[in-house]
Design an enzyme around this catalytic site. Sequence first.
Site, short mmCIF file in Angstrom:
data_model
loop_
_atom_site.label_atom_id
_atom_site.label_comp_id
_atom_site.label_asym_id
_atom_site.label_seq_id
_atom_site.Cartn_x
_atom_site.Cartn_y
_atom_site.Cartn_z
N TYR A 85 0.83 -1.20 0.00
CA TYR A 85 0.00 0.00 0.00
C TYR A 85 0.87 1.25 0.00
O TYR A 85 0.68 2.16 -0.81
CB TYR A 85 -0.92 -0.02 1.22
N LYS A 142 1.35 4.10 -2.99
CA LYS A 142 0.96 5.49 -2.75
C LYS A 142 2.11 6.46 -3.00
O LYS A 142 1.90 7.55 -3.54
CB LYS A 142 0.44 5.64 -1.31
#
Length: 413
Positions: free
Chosen positions: A314, A318
Amino acid sequence: MPSSHYGRSSRNRKAVSAKIYDDGVELPNVTAVAVDLTNWDETKKAIETFGAIDHVVNNAGILIPQTFMEITKDVASLHFDVNVIASINVGAKGATPAVAMYAATKIALEMLTKSVSVELSPHNIRVNCIAPNGVNAPMLKFSHPSLTTTVEKAYKGTLKEKIMSLNYSFAGKRVLITGGAGGLGRALVQRFHDDSAVVLALDEDSDAIEQLQKELPNVTAVTVDVADWNETKKAIEAFGAVDHVVNNAAILIPQYFMEITKEMADLHFNVNALACINVVQTAATGMMERGSGGSIVNITSIESTGATAGFSMYSSAKIALEMITKSMSVELGPHNIRANCVSPNGIDGDGMVKISDPRITAAVEKLFQRNTIKRLIDPNEVADLVMFLLSPLSAMITGETVVIDGGFMAHFS
């Protein structure tokens, strides 16, 4: 063996001299001089006696801890004299011609602001910095002709005299929001809808899309997996003109690094980063053809600033999106299309994170304790920032990641 020289900065010259003597005994090949670096003349004399120097390490520093409300002028000046100004005399240079001290004091002010925010937030006092580029104001008038030329060249075509109010309406503007049927996306859809925008929503959750259409029948909502580039492109093209884009769709399935599969890695990058490319390419094509310009906000995360156990895919996706956004801003800027990121910390009721592993839950809860403002972020607070960055009120902000984290990043721990 190369020779080495050093000086120390201290008000206690006897202690320094004793240390220099000890070091001279331990390392007889070191040329060591006791000097107060805040004394420019003495420091310059010492360095000149060393002769030729190939490399410089400005290591001398001073730290006298004081709470913000206790700081005196003498202590403040001492820190600047030793930690910043002395390095100029030794040999450090600023990054921009003739503004080294301005730049040094401004970056120091940014760190001071973080410290103040940590100490004053328990009293419900927030502190932030604004770091503008060229402002059309008298301060940009330089007496040095070469510097004036340099600055004018850098700022050419960017200075504006138009003054905006703090109010802007999205009435009639066509706003595309991915992941728009739940969590933060649903709050964004509501806010733009309430501001009379034409809202275009994408989400892979068909039940949530159906519910959204029942609650807000004026919203055009389509079920699509943004990781499917072809279907997403078709859906966006069917919407027609788009003025603003919010890439909010995201996925987070926590896994420890040693447990990550290729499928899981691909999923995180496909949804959280790569899908945004397709969405913006499709919407921006129309913006360029119409010559209307536009603006884009990509939702990233505070997790892109550091590592949390179980969040590696994640976080990686990002931070990749943040760099993609910078590239968007550079390449789309000539078409009057701006692109920025909003990087929030924990959002109240977001619903995106489903964590079953108690170890990861504990780590996340510990992270949130770092906030200087001790609560989760209301989705409408994120929406306020998104709407500002999409609007002409932020006409000179592009390629940036704007953090909304309740003071999380101001803390070391």
